[in-house]
Scaffold this motif. Sequence first.
Motif, mmCIF file in Angstrom:
data_model
loop_
_atom_site.group_PDB
_atom_site.id
_atom_site.type_symbol
_atom_site.label_atom_id
_atom_site.label_comp_id
_atom_site.label_asym_id
_atom_site.label_seq_id
_atom_site.Cartn_x
_atom_site.Cartn_y
_atom_site.Cartn_z
ATOM 1 N N LEU A 171 0.824 -1.209 0.000
ATOM 2 C CA LEU A 171 0.000 0.000 0.000
ATOM 3 C C LEU A 171 0.859 1.261 0.000
ATOM 4 O O LEU A 171 0.532 2.242 -0.670
ATOM 5 C CB LEU A 171 -0.944 -0.001 1.207
ATOM 6 N N ARG A 182 0.741 4.214 -2.784
ATOM 7 C CA ARG A 182 0.504 5.621 -2.439
ATOM 8 C C ARG A 182 1.574 6.525 -3.038
ATOM 9 O O ARG A 182 1.288 7.627 -3.475
ATOM 10 C CB ARG A 182 0.459 5.800 -0.923
ATOM 11 N N LEU A 242 -5.407 4.429 -5.226
ATOM 12 C CA LEU A 242 -4.299 3.487 -5.284
ATOM 13 C C LEU A 242 -4.226 2.782 -6.628
ATOM 14 O O LEU A 242 -3.160 2.659 -7.223
ATOM 15 C CB LEU A 242 -4.416 2.463 -4.158
ATOM 16 N N GLN A 244 -7.315 3.740 0.006
ATOM 17 C CA GLN A 244 -6.890 3.058 1.224
ATOM 18 C C GLN A 244 -8.083 2.880 2.151
ATOM 19 O O GLN A 244 -8.887 3.796 2.345
ATOM 20 C CB GLN A 244 -5.801 3.861 1.926
ATOM 21 N N GLU A 282 -7.571 -2.185 1.100
ATOM 22 C CA GLU A 282 -8.058 -1.294 0.055
ATOM 23 C C GLU A 282 -9.585 -1.313 0.017
ATOM 24 O O GLU A 282 -10.195 -2.357 0.148
ATOM 25 C CB GLU A 282 -7.544 -1.720 -1.322
#
Length: 124
Positions: A18, A22, A39, A49, A82
């Motif tokens: 993640l 980002r 994302l 997120q 997510e």
Amino acid sequence: MEAIFSKEIQDGLNEARLAALRKSTRLRVDVDGDLTPVLRMWKSGFTTQAGGPSLRGLVDLYDGSVHLFQCLIVATEEEAGEMQYEFKRATAVTGKAALDFERADDAPVGLIADGRQPEPTAGR
């Protein structure tokens, strides 16, 4: 071959994935002035997120400062950190207003003025 990791290691791998997403994305969703990073995006939706603001309804999708789409979205599911959203409608943004008539291919682009002032009409 499939590897099975402990919960702590899997959580660490998900967090690293993640964080990389980002950093690498320029896509943003704007909801009433609040920007939320996107994302991943695909043809029928996108992810943000999990744990962020809850999105629903009409949103604007940007790539940096370029306005790409005006979208009607609905949240579908949360998976692996997510939150997934699906497009009900995604309208591409253009730089000019839509025409309500058909423009001919050979139509003039503009009018050329000769620089003369119109003569005043007599009797007015």
